[in-house]
Scaffold this motif. Structure first.
Motif, PDB file in Angstrom:
ATOM      1  N   GLU A 192       0.828  -1.215   0.000  1.00 48.86           N
ATOM      2  CA  GLU A 192       0.000   0.000   0.000  1.00 48.86           C
ATOM      3  C   GLU A 192       0.860   1.262   0.000  1.00 48.86           C
ATOM      4  O   GLU A 192       0.587   2.222  -0.745  1.00 48.86           O
ATOM      5  CB  GLU A 192      -0.929  -0.003   1.215  1.00 48.86           C
ATOM      6  N   VAL A 193       1.910   1.269   0.807  1.00 57.43           N
ATOM      7  CA  VAL A 193       2.782   2.439   0.889  1.00 57.43           C
ATOM      8  C   VAL A 193       3.533   2.640  -0.430  1.00 57.43           C
ATOM      9  O   VAL A 193       3.656   3.768  -0.920  1.00 57.43           O
ATOM     10  CB  VAL A 193       3.774   2.300   2.072  1.00 57.43           C
ATOM     11  N   VAL A 194       4.033   1.559  -1.020  1.00 53.37           N
ATOM     12  CA  VAL A 194       4.725   1.658  -2.309  1.00 53.37           C
ATOM     13  C   VAL A 194       3.771   2.195  -3.374  1.00 53.37           C
ATOM     14  O   VAL A 194       4.145   3.050  -4.187  1.00 53.37           O
ATOM     15  CB  VAL A 194       5.340   0.304  -2.718  1.00 53.37           C
ATOM     16  N   ALA A 195       2.540   1.738  -3.367  1.00 50.39           N
ATOM     17  CA  ALA A 195       1.552   2.228  -4.338  1.00 50.39           C
ATOM     18  C   ALA A 195       1.356   3.735  -4.194  1.00 50.39           C
ATOM     19  O   ALA A 195       1.309   4.463  -5.195  1.00 50.39           O
ATOM     20  CB  ALA A 195       0.226   1.498  -4.161  1.00 50.39           C
ATOM     21  N   LYS A 196       1.283   4.221  -2.964  1.00 51.45           N
ATOM     22  CA  LYS A 196       1.132   5.667  -2.739  1.00 51.45           C
ATOM     23  C   LYS A 196       2.344   6.429  -3.256  1.00 51.45           C
ATOM     24  O   LYS A 196       2.212   7.478  -3.887  1.00 51.45           O
ATOM     25  CB  LYS A 196       0.917   5.956  -1.254  1.00 51.45           C
ATOM     26  N   GLY A 197       3.540   5.900  -2.985  1.00 51.98           N
ATOM     27  CA  GLY A 197       4.758   6.552  -3.463  1.00 51.98           C
ATOM     28  C   GLY A 197       4.812   6.621  -4.978  1.00 51.98           C
ATOM     29  O   GLY A 197       5.191   7.642  -5.551  1.00 51.98           O
ATOM     30  N   LEU A 198       4.425   5.539  -5.643  1.00 52.38           N
ATOM     31  CA  LEU A 198       4.400   5.526  -7.110  1.00 52.38           C
ATOM     32  C   LEU A 198       3.380   6.531  -7.641  1.00 52.38           C
ATOM     33  O   LEU A 198       3.636   7.226  -8.634  1.00 52.38           O
ATOM     34  CB  LEU A 198       4.088   4.121  -7.619  1.00 52.38           C
ATOM     35  N   PHE A 199       2.240   6.619  -6.981  1.00 55.42           N
ATOM     36  CA  PHE A 199       1.212   7.577  -7.384  1.00 55.42           C
ATOM     37  C   PHE A 199       1.734   9.008  -7.270  1.00 55.42           C
ATOM     38  O   PHE A 199       1.545   9.830  -8.167  1.00 55.42           O
ATOM     39  CB  PHE A 199      -0.055   7.382  -6.554  1.00 55.42           C
ATOM     40  N   TYR A 200       2.404   9.320  -6.142  1.00 56.55           N
ATOM     41  CA  TYR A 200       2.981  10.660  -5.974  1.00 56.55           C
ATOM     42  C   TYR A 200       3.970  10.957  -7.096  1.00 56.55           C
ATOM     43  O   TYR A 200       3.966  12.040  -7.670  1.00 56.55           O
ATOM     44  CB  TYR A 200       3.690  10.797  -4.626  1.00 56.55           C
ATOM     45  N   GLY A 201       4.833  10.016  -7.382  1.00 53.45           N
ATOM     46  CA  GLY A 201       5.826  10.221  -8.432  1.00 53.45           C
ATOM     47  C   GLY A 201       5.195  10.416  -9.792  1.00 53.45           C
ATOM     48  O   GLY A 201       5.578  11.306 -10.548  1.00 53.45           O
ATOM     49  N   TYR A 202       4.202   9.612 -10.115  1.00 52.26           N
ATOM     50  CA  TYR A 202       3.543   9.730 -11.413  1.00 52.26           C
ATOM     51  C   TYR A 202       2.862  11.083 -11.570  1.00 52.26           C
ATOM     52  O   TYR A 202       2.808  11.644 -12.656  1.00 52.26           O
ATOM     53  CB  TYR A 202       2.521   8.606 -11.611  1.00 52.26           C
ATOM     54  N   ASN A 203       2.381  11.612 -10.464  1.00 51.29           N
ATOM     55  CA  ASN A 203       1.693  12.902 -10.502  1.00 51.29           C
ATOM     56  C   ASN A 203       2.643  14.085 -10.311  1.00 51.29           C
ATOM     57  O   ASN A 203       2.194  15.212 -10.126  1.00 51.29           O
ATOM     58  CB  ASN A 203       0.556  12.922  -9.483  1.00 51.29           C
TER      59      ASN A 203
END
Length: 170
Positions: free
Chosen positions: A81-92
């Motif tokens: 879950e935390v990795v998914a959030k980090g990837l989302f932040y980076g993509y945005n």
């Protein structure tokens, strides 16, 4: 040899003081500067334009990053879950938050993989209050046991096993 390497074969890494005299630096300084320059060139010339094109054409919802993380064998169960959030932040485009979230996860992934290979990742002590983690700059010396050559190279530079190349603390 890539086009980035060809470009850097022709660039001088000499720095000068206010009066134009060359500054004295050791070999690690030049290796560090070259590495940083290569990363900057790759990011600005390749990654950011590709990211801008993808982001401009494809808005991706957080659930997609959650799904990606859940399906990944690279990401341990407790971190998905935390990795998914980090990837989302980076993509945005929120790279600072992405790094803040993802770098500790990458360290934990390294520790978990090394532990699974039998590498000692904790310092034992007779006094349990003095037990702790083996330093990250020591652990990255074992990267070759769990990652391929390219990932090991980047991890060592990112997390500081090479003197004067510790980018983690910059």
């Amino acid at each position: 040899q890539s086009h980035v390497e060809t470009i850097f074969d022709h660039i001088s890494m000499t720095q000068v003081d206010g009066e134009g005299r060359p500054l004295a630096h050791d070999q690690n300084y030049f290796e560090r500067q070259e590495y940083i320059s290569r990363i900057e060139c790759a990011v600005k010339g390749i990654l950011l334009p590709a990211h801008q094109e993808m982001y401009g054409n494809h808005k991706i919802a957080p659930i997609a990053f959650e799904d990606l993380s859940k399906r990944s064998d690279f990401v341990p169960a407790g971190m998905k879950e935390v990795v998914a959030k980090g990837l989302f932040y980076g993509y945005n485009g929120d790279y600072e938050t992405a790094c803040y979230v993802l770098l500790p996860q990458l360290e934990s992934i390294l520790r978990a993989r090394l532990l699974a290979k039998g590498v000692v990742t904790r310092v034992k002590n007779a006094d349990p209050l003095k037990e702790g983690e083996v330093g990250l700059s020591t652990l990255v010396g074992y990267c070759d046991q769990v990652f391929d050559e390219n990932i090991s190279y980047e991890m060592k530079r990112l997390f500081g096993s090479v003197p004067e190349l510790n980018l983690r603390n910059e």
